[in-house]
Design an enzyme around this catalytic site. Structure first.
Site, short mmCIF file in Angstrom:
data_model
loop_
_atom_site.label_atom_id
_atom_site.label_comp_id
_atom_site.label_asym_id
_atom_site.label_seq_id
_atom_site.Cartn_x
_atom_site.Cartn_y
_atom_site.Cartn_z
CE LYS A 12 -4.31 -1.07 2.43
NZ LYS A 12 -5.12 -0.67 3.60
CG ASP A 72 -11.18 0.09 6.18
OD1 ASP A 72 -10.22 -0.68 6.35
OD2 ASP A 72 -12.35 -0.25 6.38
CB SER A 73 -9.41 -0.31 0.49
OG SER A 73 -8.17 -0.86 0.89
CE LYS A 178 -3.31 -2.63 -7.21
NZ LYS A 178 -2.65 -3.42 -6.17
CG HIS A 183 -9.69 0.13 -4.66
ND1 HIS A 183 -8.76 -0.60 -5.37
CD2 HIS A 183 -9.54 -0.24 -3.35
CE1 HIS A 183 -8.09 -1.39 -4.54
NE2 HIS A 183 -8.55 -1.19 -3.31
NE ARG A 184 -4.89 1.49 -0.97
CZ ARG A 184 -4.98 0.17 -1.27
NH1 ARG A 184 -4.33 -0.32 -2.31
NH2 ARG A 184 -5.70 -0.63 -0.53
#
Length: 200
Positions: A12, A72-73, A178, A183-184
């Protein structure tokens, strides 16, 4: 600007640092992990949504005097009524066991046909400042769950998550590909936009 990203997840942190450095190109930004600020306590994420859990982490670090963002994912699978959702990291019981989590998703989707294996990765990012300002943003990436893992890149559920746009899983694309659709990546860009709008 010194910014703490409230995580010690190496995958991350790499993603976040790359995206934020691109967004703040030409500006002096230093991105720190929890380890970098010698924070080793467990933060209990007992919220009922991605946003609540992200805010719990961001507020905890902001109280120490840092500008902080936290995410938070998780993976939301339609055929599993949105599971694993906020429990994605500990779906199989332990925390962060990617292999076991992936196996459990496959087990729970056994017999479900391709057209009903739709899913999305969702990410909420919370920003909190030492003076009490805070906000959240959210973004998603749509895809479907394969019947077996493909690709050796990424982390978490990436090897199971097939993206039509690329015709492969998130574990099979380049980091740049990516970050463009994840989403991130989307949530981090939304954070930067909101951060600038607020003039924090």
């Amino acid at each position: 600007m010194r910014l703490v990203f409230a995580s010690n997840n190496a995958g991350k942190i790499r993603e976040v640092a790359k995206i934020l450095n691109e967004c703040f190109e030409g500006e002096n930004i230093e991105i720190l992990s929890l380890k970098d600020i010698a924070f080793f306590e467990d933060i209990v994420e007992d919220g009922n949504s991605f946003e609540e859990n992200a805010l719990i982490k961001a507020r905890t670090i902001a109280r120490l005097g840092y500008l902080c963002i936290a995410d938070d994912s998780g993976l939301e699978v339609d055929a599993l009524d949105g599971a694993p959702g906020i429990y994605s990291a500990r779906y199989s019981g332990g925390h962060g066991n990617d292999a076991e989590n992936n196996l459990l998703v496959l087990k729970n989707l056994a017999g479900v046909p391709d057209e009903k294996r739709t899913a999305r990765f969702t990410c909420a990012i919370a920003c909190a400042t030492p003076n009490g300002e805070e906000f959240t943003v959210r973004a998603s990436c749509e895809g479907r769950i394969l019947h077996a893992e493909e690709g050796s890149g990424g982390f978490g559920y990436d090897p199971l998550f097939y993206v039509e746009e690329y015709g492969k899983t998130l574990a099979s694309v380049t980091p740049e590909e990516k970050n463009a659709i994840s989403h991130r990546g989307k949530a981090l860009r939304a954070f930067v936009e909101e951060y600038r709008k607020r003039g924090i």
